[in-house]
Design a protein around this motif. Sequence first.
Motif, short mmCIF file in Angstrom:
data_model
loop_
_atom_site.label_atom_id
_atom_site.label_comp_id
_atom_site.label_asym_id
_atom_site.label_seq_id
_atom_site.Cartn_x
_atom_site.Cartn_y
_atom_site.Cartn_z
N SER A 79 0.81 -1.23 0.00
CA SER A 79 0.00 0.00 0.00
C SER A 79 0.84 1.27 0.00
N GLY A 80 2.11 1.19 -0.37
CA GLY A 80 2.91 2.40 -0.50
C GLY A 80 3.51 2.89 0.79
N GLN A 96 0.44 5.86 -2.75
CA GLN A 96 0.37 4.51 -3.31
C GLN A 96 1.41 4.40 -4.41
N LEU A 97 2.53 3.77 -4.10
CA LEU A 97 3.64 3.68 -5.04
C LEU A 97 3.58 2.42 -5.88
N THR A 98 3.11 1.32 -5.29
CA THR A 98 3.26 0.02 -5.89
C THR A 98 2.27 -0.96 -5.27
N ILE A 122 12.36 3.88 -6.36
CA ILE A 122 11.49 5.03 -6.58
C ILE A 122 11.97 6.20 -5.73
N SER A 123 12.16 7.35 -6.36
CA SER A 123 12.50 8.55 -5.61
C SER A 123 11.26 9.42 -5.45
N ILE A 131 6.12 11.43 -6.79
CA ILE A 131 7.19 10.64 -7.38
C ILE A 131 8.03 11.51 -8.30
N VAL A 132 9.34 11.44 -8.13
CA VAL A 132 10.28 12.19 -8.97
C VAL A 132 10.82 11.30 -10.08
#
Length: 303
Positions: A79-80, A96-98, A122-123, A131-132
């Motif tokens: 859930s990030g 939520q990244l992934t 992930i930056s 997200i960068v």
Amino acid sequence: MPIAVQKLASYRGHNDCVYTLAHGDQPNFFFSAAGDGMIVQWDLTKPDEGQLIATLPKSVYTLHRHEDSNLLIAGHNYSGIHIINWQEKREIASLQLTDAAIFDITSIDNLLLVGTGDGSLISVNLKTAQIVDQIRVSEKSIRTIVVNRISNEVAVGYSDNFIRIFDLHDLTLKYAFEAHTNSVFTLQFTKDGHYLMSGSRDARLKVWDVRGGYKLVNEVVAHLFAINDLVISPDGKYFATASMDKSIKVWDAESQQLLKVIDKSRHAGHGTSVNKLLWSSHENQVISASDDRTISIWSIIFE
């Protein structure tokens, strides 16, 4: 060198495996998180009196306290990330990244580096929670991320057995080498930045020469089973490893010679896998977290 080890306390606040620890803003404070989703703050001067900071609905595998902002970032399973003002016990933002697990988080200034179970680095801009960049050079999990500000590099350990070295500023890939015969679970740069130490599921401890292009300079069969974590003492002279074999081992940093084994039979150590360590500057105490749902506090005295 003779070493005196004493178990000072055992903290029993979690209801599931304790996966991660993070330093607090004072030497006597630290945080823990577990499979129960609870994030707890502890005080080494007040044994087993934890304060619940947050409860997330799933396992937390990694915590990172961002020093400049004093915010706590939790890597939440599937859930990030959750950005938490731990002093106010309030979540500021979540991202939520992934859909994969998050195994490690570190930071470079206001940039968070997040390693995921699908191999993505992930930056994230901490101030904007956006997200960068996202870099994926392997489909296997990222298990550990460490920064070397002396060489201006980021080292990342993967479950494809590789260590990959990225440029600190633009995250371009500089080196990639198969470091172990199994997943690379833990990395640490020495205090002088000249060496990178790695621990793996293959139970090997290895030392790599940063200035020599990461040439292997030493290898030790350190444990019976996987090395889950490696931490360096505040003075840089020693380090400790934690293993799935239920033991903690203390080593000389310069020679990589074993100095002490801390286990259940000799020191009333953990009964199952030791997942994470902190080496606090508070009275040189070592903190260990385990699948047995406990956190142990150890006095380490070099005589």
